[in-house]
Design a protein around this motif. Sequence first.
Motif, mmCIF file in Angstrom:
data_model
loop_
_atom_site.group_PDB
_atom_site.id
_atom_site.type_symbol
_atom_site.label_atom_id
_atom_site.label_comp_id
_atom_site.label_asym_id
_atom_site.label_seq_id
_atom_site.Cartn_x
_atom_site.Cartn_y
_atom_site.Cartn_z
ATOM 1 N N LYS A 28 -16.293 30.027 -21.956
ATOM 2 C CA LYS A 28 -15.105 29.650 -22.761
ATOM 3 C C LYS A 28 -14.645 28.456 -22.050
ATOM 4 O O LYS A 28 -14.616 28.185 -20.810
ATOM 5 C CB LYS A 28 -13.737 30.482 -22.872
ATOM 6 C CG LYS A 28 -13.780 31.770 -23.683
ATOM 7 C CD LYS A 28 -12.365 32.349 -23.256
ATOM 8 C CE LYS A 28 -12.282 33.543 -24.468
ATOM 9 N NZ LYS A 28 -11.093 34.151 -24.316
ATOM 10 N N GLN A 29 -14.603 27.395 -23.085
ATOM 11 C CA GLN A 29 -14.036 25.896 -22.550
ATOM 12 C C GLN A 29 -12.670 25.913 -22.905
ATOM 13 O O GLN A 29 -12.434 25.776 -24.205
ATOM 14 C CB GLN A 29 -15.029 24.792 -22.983
ATOM 15 C CG GLN A 29 -16.565 25.241 -22.319
ATOM 16 C CD GLN A 29 -17.285 24.129 -23.142
ATOM 17 O OE1 GLN A 29 -16.690 23.211 -24.053
ATOM 18 N NE2 GLN A 29 -18.387 23.868 -22.571
ATOM 19 N N ARG A 30 -11.998 25.395 -21.942
ATOM 20 C CA ARG A 30 -10.626 25.272 -22.376
ATOM 21 C C ARG A 30 -10.087 23.898 -22.214
ATOM 22 O O ARG A 30 -10.886 22.714 -21.847
ATOM 23 C CB ARG A 30 -9.546 25.950 -21.234
ATOM 24 C CG ARG A 30 -9.753 27.402 -21.240
ATOM 25 C CD ARG A 30 -8.834 27.990 -20.560
ATOM 26 N NE ARG A 30 -8.331 27.361 -19.156
ATOM 27 C CZ ARG A 30 -7.514 27.796 -18.184
ATOM 28 N NH1 ARG A 30 -6.909 28.852 -18.261
ATOM 29 N NH2 ARG A 30 -7.223 26.882 -17.100
ATOM 30 N N ARG A 31 -9.348 23.549 -23.403
ATOM 31 C CA ARG A 31 -9.033 22.233 -23.372
ATOM 32 C C ARG A 31 -7.954 21.839 -22.209
ATOM 33 O O ARG A 31 -7.096 22.649 -21.853
ATOM 34 C CB ARG A 31 -8.232 21.582 -24.675
ATOM 35 C CG ARG A 31 -9.044 21.568 -25.807
ATOM 36 C CD ARG A 31 -8.084 21.068 -26.786
ATOM 37 N NE ARG A 31 -8.727 21.212 -28.258
ATOM 38 C CZ ARG A 31 -8.222 21.126 -29.280
ATOM 39 N NH1 ARG A 31 -6.804 20.886 -29.500
ATOM 40 N NH2 ARG A 31 -8.648 21.205 -30.515
ATOM 41 N N THR A 47 -4.564 20.452 -21.103
ATOM 42 C CA THR A 47 -3.452 20.224 -21.878
ATOM 43 C C THR A 47 -2.901 18.877 -21.173
ATOM 44 O O THR A 47 -3.316 18.613 -20.084
ATOM 45 C CB THR A 47 -2.547 21.415 -21.562
ATOM 46 O OG1 THR A 47 -2.031 21.397 -20.025
ATOM 47 C CG2 THR A 47 -3.068 22.648 -22.113
#
Length: 110
Positions: free
Chosen positions: A4-7, A9
């Motif tokens: 999972k790649q998270r953006r 913030t």
Amino acid sequence: MWTKQRRKTKRGRLIVPLLSTLFFAYFGFHAYHGEYGLYSTIKLQEQTQLLQAQLDAVKATRSELERQVQLMHDGTIEKDMLDEQARKGLNVSRPDEVTIMRGSGDLAIN
């Protein structure tokens, strides 16, 4: 395998610059206003100059007093010094003399 790649913030991007800004602001404030800061150094220099001026005035007064004592302890007292001390002690002056009071700065004419 799934990752999972998270953006990132906007808040996450601002944490490090905000913390570093607060860090520099805190230490910058205390570098200027602290006990050993720039402002305190300036105040200490002003106080040093004031105390030096007071010391110079006290030294001048002391040297004048030492001179007067030396005139009285030479074994022979100068006539003017004797006359001055006698008039001061007896609070006497001639009618044609002008008396200048040193302590209060008043001018008294007798």
